[in-house]
Design an enzyme around this catalytic site. Structure first.
Site, PDB file in Angstrom:
ATOM      1  N   CYS A  50       0.831  -1.204   0.000  1.00  0.00           N
ATOM      2  CA  CYS A  50       0.000   0.000   0.000  1.00  0.00           C
ATOM      3  C   CYS A  50       0.869   1.259   0.000  1.00  0.00           C
ATOM      4  O   CYS A  50       2.062   1.223   0.286  1.00  0.00           O
ATOM      5  CB  CYS A  50      -0.950  -0.005   1.187  1.00  0.00           C
ATOM      6  SG  CYS A  50      -0.132   0.258   2.766  1.00  0.00           S
ATOM      7  N   CYS A  52       0.864   3.796   2.070  1.00  0.00           N
ATOM      8  CA  CYS A  52       1.427   4.231   3.357  1.00  0.00           C
ATOM      9  C   CYS A  52       2.635   3.380   3.749  1.00  0.00           C
ATOM     10  O   CYS A  52       3.477   3.828   4.517  1.00  0.00           O
ATOM     11  CB  CYS A  52       0.373   4.278   4.450  1.00  0.00           C
ATOM     12  SG  CYS A  52      -0.413   2.745   4.892  1.00  0.00           S
TER      13      CYS A  52
END
Length: 144
Positions: A50, A52
């Site tokens: 992802c 993040c």
């Protein structure tokens, strides 16, 4: 576009970033078991593909270890990729552990003493994650 080719390239980059930062890849439950049995402190980074993870967690993992006190061992499991290794690590973290990725777990002599979950990573800047991790290093790790 071939989805598998795309994912292979992303995961290869994510793994390389962690290895370059000094983290050992744990890809099987047996590797997790052996690594978690080592004496001392172990920082576990639960890696992910992802945004993040790439923009916050992996940079924080790389920079947090540049500190006077730091873990004896740096390891990583890759959620969604090395599923059995990740599941086994999460089992060892204990039933109070909330599985999330990316995340960090700090073990001392194989026991979970601190963790930084996705909710403390996503939406935060890398330096706040570094500061959070280094606070745990200050509390649980020895000076290098």
């Amino acid at each position: 576009m071939d989805f598998n080719f795309y994912m292979d390239e992303i995961t290869k980059t994510a793994r390389t970033e962690m290895e370059t930062s000094g983290y050992e890849q744990l890809t099987t439950p047996e590797e997790v078991d052996a690594a978690f049995k080592r004496p001392g402190t172990t920082l576990v980074m639960v890696n992910s593909v992802c945004g993040c993870a790439g923009g916050i967690a992996r940079p924080a993992a790389a920079h947090a270890v540049h500190y006077d006190k730091r873990p004896d061992h740096l390891v990583t499991v890759f959620a969604g990729q090395d599923k059995e290794a990740t599941a086994y690590a999460r089992m060892i973290f204990g039933e109070d552990h909330l599985p999330s990725s990316p995340s960090f777990a700090l073990l001392k002599d194989g026991k979970l003493v601190a963790e930084v979950g996705r909710y403390e990573i996503e939406g935060h800047d890398p330096m706040s994650v570094v500061t959070n991790l280094q606070g745990y290093f200050e509390e649980y790790c020895e000076e290098v």
